[in-house]
Scaffold this active site. Structure first.
Site, PDB file in Angstrom:
ATOM      1  N   LYS A 183       0.839  -1.201   0.000  1.00 11.93           N
ATOM      2  CA  LYS A 183       0.000   0.000   0.000  1.00 11.93           C
ATOM      3  C   LYS A 183       0.873   1.250   0.000  1.00 11.93           C
ATOM      4  O   LYS A 183       2.033   1.209   0.423  1.00 11.93           O
ATOM      5  CB  LYS A 183      -0.877   0.027   1.270  1.00 11.93           C
ATOM      6  CG  LYS A 183      -2.003  -0.983   1.296  1.00 11.93           C
ATOM      7  CD  LYS A 183      -2.826  -0.831   2.571  1.00 11.93           C
ATOM      8  CE  LYS A 183      -3.913  -1.886   2.676  1.00 11.93           C
ATOM      9  NZ  LYS A 183      -4.989  -1.735   1.698  1.00 11.93           N
ATOM     10  N   ARG A 227     -10.292 -11.525   2.158  1.00 12.85           N
ATOM     11  CA  ARG A 227     -11.149 -12.597   1.630  1.00 12.85           C
ATOM     12  C   ARG A 227     -10.441 -13.948   1.688  1.00 12.85           C
ATOM     13  O   ARG A 227     -11.085 -14.986   1.802  1.00 12.85           O
ATOM     14  CB  ARG A 227     -11.593 -12.247   0.201  1.00 12.85           C
ATOM     15  CG  ARG A 227     -10.464 -12.076  -0.771  1.00 12.85           C
ATOM     16  CD  ARG A 227     -10.886 -11.361  -2.054  1.00 12.85           C
ATOM     17  NE  ARG A 227     -11.017  -9.919  -1.867  1.00 12.85           N
ATOM     18  CZ  ARG A 227     -11.379  -9.063  -2.815  1.00 12.85           C
ATOM     19  NH1 ARG A 227     -11.664  -9.511  -4.029  1.00 12.85           N
ATOM     20  NH2 ARG A 227     -11.460  -7.780  -2.572  1.00 12.85           N
TER      21      ARG A 227
END
Ligand code: BES
Ligand code: MN
Ligand code: ZN
Length: 483
Positions: free
Chosen positions: A264, A338
């Site tokens: 990120k 996920r």
């Protein structure tokens, strides 16, 4: 903060440091329950209403000295607007809590609609919440020494319920506000173990080896990148009699999300200690589960790990196998939530529960769609989503249904694995494809998913909310399991 019901309404006998009156209608005259206080103050309140200086609108606040009349040196009029909902009561009560803190009040009395007792207690208790353990002890105000009388109230159950909801929310806030260096997967596991003892829950903690034996390749692929040991945490509450139903609460427990090799940017990474907010919410519920004593069986589950980029980190292009046998091509290591939830959902599906609700700071896309105060709600079937939405309304939290439409599933397909972990763009709704991915790992129970990337955190002090973690979801889940 301690609460006591005082069934009689206000009288000269009430002697406190601060008297707070909640006014629920933009009103033409003094509401009836304020008349005795108005009399004791020689008509001060009626003049405030007559002059229009105070109208009772939501958020409107007036603090005045009484000259020692009405049994309190300070009078607070706090507007809650017309037809206040639970959140309006909580915001107003949180505002009163700030005044209690500011004036270092030890004894307060509040006058509010008896119907709002629970939310007023929540707002007061949370309004004095602070995450101050890293600050040097200036003259911090210790709110645990303050007692609050709820005038004209006799609903001891509502007070108790408000206190438990606030305790669960404060626990969740503490976990999220705690830095990633402290709140590791092992920290969460130890925390869960302590809560299990206190609330008489069964506890099961799986380490990396136990997860490997269960074939949790998706969860473990994320855990590869860090030296912090992953922990799969499972708490179980069993009611005394035959359970009305069995429900599982699953929280995303990524204790820090750097993005992994798909790292990120600095600004996007800054707050990623909050990426375990789903876990914090379900653990916050667990913290009070024994005392809430619902008549349903409740499972609390999180697959906790960091997402870092150590030498063993999973790589873009890796293909991993989840515990239901499905293979996943890792197209982006930052879509890690996920991966961890996939194995958590497969595990939970095997518990014989009727319903699973998962909560996750899953996608930035959901924040784009719904802003920072509303969580995205997905469900299969619709009925469980209706139930979660109704629970949220009663709890005063905002959720909004988003489509779980299979029309987008083809974007998640991979030519060399059963699916990719992100979708091909453009034109793809990221929160929906993430939810469709999770759906592949639910086998049997009804399932609802809350994407709460944004509402778990706030940058503003407002009412019962403090800059930092909000504890979003705890109140809704408590409504859901006790309905
Ligand atoms: N934890 C993030 C989602 C998130 C973003 C939470 C902002 C809170 C605030 C999640 O793991 C993530 O990185 N999601 C990616 C998915 C993408 C790679 C498909 C995202 O939303 O950008
Ligand atoms: Mn991520
Ligand atoms: Zn994440």
């Amino acid at each position: 903060m301690r609460f006591a019901c005082s069934p009689s309404p206000w009288s000269e006998a009430v002697q406190v440091d601060l008297l707070a009156c909640f006014v629920s209608q933009p009103s033409d005259g003094v509401p009836a329950e304020l008349l005795p206080i108005d009399q004791a103050l020689d008509g001060l309140i009626s003049s405030l209403f007559e002059s229009g200086d105070f109208r009772g609108e939501a958020g409107e606040q007036l603090v005045t000295w009484t000259g020692g009349r009405a049994g309190a040196p300070r009078l607070v009029l706090m507007g809650v607007g017309e037809n206040p909902d639970p959140e309006a009561w909580r915001l107003a009560a949180g505002q009163v809590a700030r005044l209690i803190e500011r004036y270092r009040v030890r004894g307060a009395a509040v006058l509010a609609s008896p119907k709002a007792t629970r939310n007023v207690v929540e707002g007061l208790a949370l309004g004095v919440y602070r995450f101050d353990r890293y600050l040097k002890d200036e003259e911090q105000f210790d709110s645990s020494e303050t007692s609050v009388q709820l005038l004209g109230g006799d609903d001891v159950e509502a007070v108790r319920r408000g206190e438990l909801v606030a305790e669960g929310i404060a626990a969740a806030r503490d976990l999220v506000n705690g830095p990633g260096e402290l709140v590791t997967p092992s920290f969460l596991a130890n925390w869960a173990q302590e809560v299990a003892e206190h609330e008489s829950l069964d506890v099961k903690i799986l380490d990396a080896n136990a997860c490997r034996e269960r074939g949790m390749g998706a969860f473990l692929s994320v855990a590869q990148g860090t030296n912090e040991a992953p922990r799969f945490i499972h708490l179980t509450y069993r009611p005394a009699g035959k359970p009305r139903r069995k429900i599982a609460l699953v929280g995303k427990g990524v204790t820090f999300d750097s993005g992994g090799l798909d790292i990120k940017s600095a600004s996007n990474m800054l707050l990623m200690k909050k990426d375990m907010s789903g876990a914090a919410t379900v653990l916050g519920v667990a913290k009070v589960l024994g005392r809430l004593a619902p008549d349903s069986e409740v499972h609390v589950i999180t697959a906790a790990t960091e997402n870092l980029l150590g030498p063993e980190a999973y790589k873009p292009g890796d293909i991993v196998r989840a515990s239901n046998g499905l293979t996943i091509e890792v197209l982006n290591t930052d879509a890690e939530g996920r991966m961890t939830l996939a194995d958590a959902l497969v595990y939970t599906s095997q518990l014989g529960v009727d319903a699973i609700v998962d909560l996750a700071t899953l996608t930035g896309a959901c924040k784009m769609a719904l802003g920072d105060r509303i969580a995205g709600l997905f469900s299969d079937p619709d009925e469980l989503g209706d139930e979660v939405r109704d629970a949220a309304v009663r709890a005063g939290e905002k959720v909004w249904r988003l489509p779980l439409d299979e029309v987008y599933w083809d974007r998640m397909k991979s030519p060399i694995a059963d699916m990719g972990n992100i979708a091909r763009s453009p034109g793809t709704p990221g929160a929906t494809t993430a939810a469709l991915f999770l759906k592949r790992f639910v086998h049997g129970p009804a399932w609802a998913h809350l994407d709460m990337s944004a509402p778990v955190w706030t940058e503003r002090d407002e009412g019962h909310l403090r800059k930092g973690a909000t504890g979003f979801g705890v109140a809704t889940l408590i409504e859901l399991i006790t309905a």
